[in-house]
Design an enzyme around this catalytic site. Structure first.
Site: not given
Ligand SMILES: Cc1ncc(COP(=O)(O)O)c(C=O)c1O
Length: 403
Positions: A75, A153, A327
């Site tokens: 993030t 994801n 949610c």
């Molecule tokens: C595609 C994608 N981007 C960013 C993130 C965020 O990563 P972090 O949990 O290290 O902030 C995730 C986490 O699920 C993710 O799947």
């Protein structure tokens, strides 16, 4: 009390820390706990370990170690790339991303809009793929940066990052990709991709949570997000999280070593699971394109049931999976990814993501395949969404027909 066995099919959420990673980290918690920026010899092994880890993660993505900035998570890496592009180009107030990004981008985009920036969210096709001509059309003279994930994801669908980065480069626009779901699953060559920025998060590749990186291409101008000390060559203030970074480095090494295995053994397990579900349970469908797709991800809709109920029943058996639903204020909203793909809300509400990884076995897949048909049958028997249910109303019938 004997421990219940765990069947973990949620590797896109996070991954188990590899024992080799724990072994590498431990000395930097117990013994070598000095500050890597200190000049005395006690801190030397710490500074050396930090640089070794930088080389290991750089090797994973074919970058120069100098192009790596360690961060606290994916993030932060995403936010930093976009922030840097906007801060250094104050006359450019437009950002392009997609409607199916992680909330790390979507929520940051909403924040930027509240600050007066314009954010374009590119739509996706019904199979989750992207029309790159749309990107060409939406670029503007004031576009500061395009930030698009490499692999989704929730569905595992892979976007053509190299082509999109080339379009942006030809128009003089910075390009960032969120590659958080990619390492260990696909080879990564940041230079060949032609991106300016690339984000990774250690906890998706068998290292701990709370550490990530931002690849910043040499000569791409960079404005730090965290301003403070001179760490990371002045590109991120804050004392580096050395034990976790060491773990990240070791995990990167293992990801390189295990890449072909993830692409063959894990892919075969995923296909066995997916095919097993689609053939043994009626009224099921895969969400997203078959290819190009991450080798570990299957997103399946079980018509006429709520995914939350499926997940609860799986949980009772020690099986972990997830749904993209969120949610909000007491009600369950279907996944924004499936919604953007135009998946009917009833079908989206019954979707479950299974994401496999290095430690999954064929026996675990077989156990899941044994358990699922009964779970779905039991839930359908009590679901008013099922046309066979006595409480199935006309409204439900209409919704179900649209699935
Ligand atoms: C595609 C994608 N981007 C960013 C993130 C965020 O990563 P972090 O949990 O290290 O902030 C995730 C986490 O699920 C993710 O799947």
């Amino acid at each position: 009390m004997p421990q219940r066995p765990l069947y973990y099919f949620d590797n896109n959420a996070t991954t188990r820390v590899a024992p080799e990673v724990l072994d590498a980290m431990w000395p930097f918690l117990a013994e070598h706990w000095g500050n890597p920026s200190s000049a005395y010899s006690f801190s030397k092994p710490v500074a050396q370990a930090l640089e070794k880890a930088r080389e290991q993660v750089a090797a994973l993505i074919h970058a120069d170690p100098k192009e790596i900035v360690f961060t606290s998570c994916g993030t932060e890496s995403n936010n930093t790339a976009i922030h840097s592009a906007l801060a250094l180009q104050p006359t450019k107030r437009h950002v392009i991303t997609t409607a199916v990004e992680h909330s790390a981008n979507l929520k940051y985009g909403e924040f930027l809009q509240r600050q007066g920036y314009t954010v374009t969210y590119l739509p996706v096709e019904s199979d989750g793929s992207i029309d790159i001509h749309l990107l060409e059309q939406r670029l503007r003279p004031d576009t500061a940066i395009v930030s698009i994930m490499w692999a989704n994801n929730e569905t595992g669908v892979i976007f053509p990052i190299e082509e999109m980065a080339a379009i942006c480069a030809s128009r003089g626009v910075l390009f960032h990709t969120d590659a958080v779901q990619v390492p260990g699953k696909l080879p990564i060559d940041a230079r060949a991709l032609g991106v300016d920025f690339l984000s990774l998060s250690a906890h998706k590749l068998h290292a701990p949570k709370g550490v990530g990186l931002l690849y910043t291409k040499r000569r791409t101008k960079f404005q730090p997000y965290l301003i403070g000390g001179h760490q990371e060559r002045g590109r991120r203030g804050g004392t580096e999280n050395v034990p976790y970074i060491v773990g990240f480095g070791r995990a990167a090494e293992l990801a390189v070593a295990n890449l072909s295995e993830e692409n063959t053994r894990v892919r075969a397990l995923r296909d066995r699971l997916e095919q097993g579900i689609l053939t043994s349970i009626p009224n099921t469908a895969r969400n997203g394109a078959t290819e190009p797709r991450l080798p570990n991800t299957a997103n399946i809709s079980f018509q006429f049931v709520e995914s939350e109920a499926v997940l609860l029943m799986l949980d009772q058996l020690g099986i972990c999976a997830s749904s993209g639903s969120a949610c909000t204020t007491g009600s369950v909203e279907p996944s924004h990814v499936l919604t953007a793909m135009g998946v009917n809300p009833v079908r989206a509400r019954g979707s479950v993501r299974f994401s496999l990884g290095r430690y999954n076995t064929a026996e675990e897949v077989d156990y899941l395949l044994q358990q699922l048909p009964g779970i779905i049958a039991r839930l359908r028997a009590i679901s008013p969404l099922d046309p066979k249910h006595p409480g199935h109303t006309k409204v439900n019938a209409r919704m179900a027909r649209q699935v």
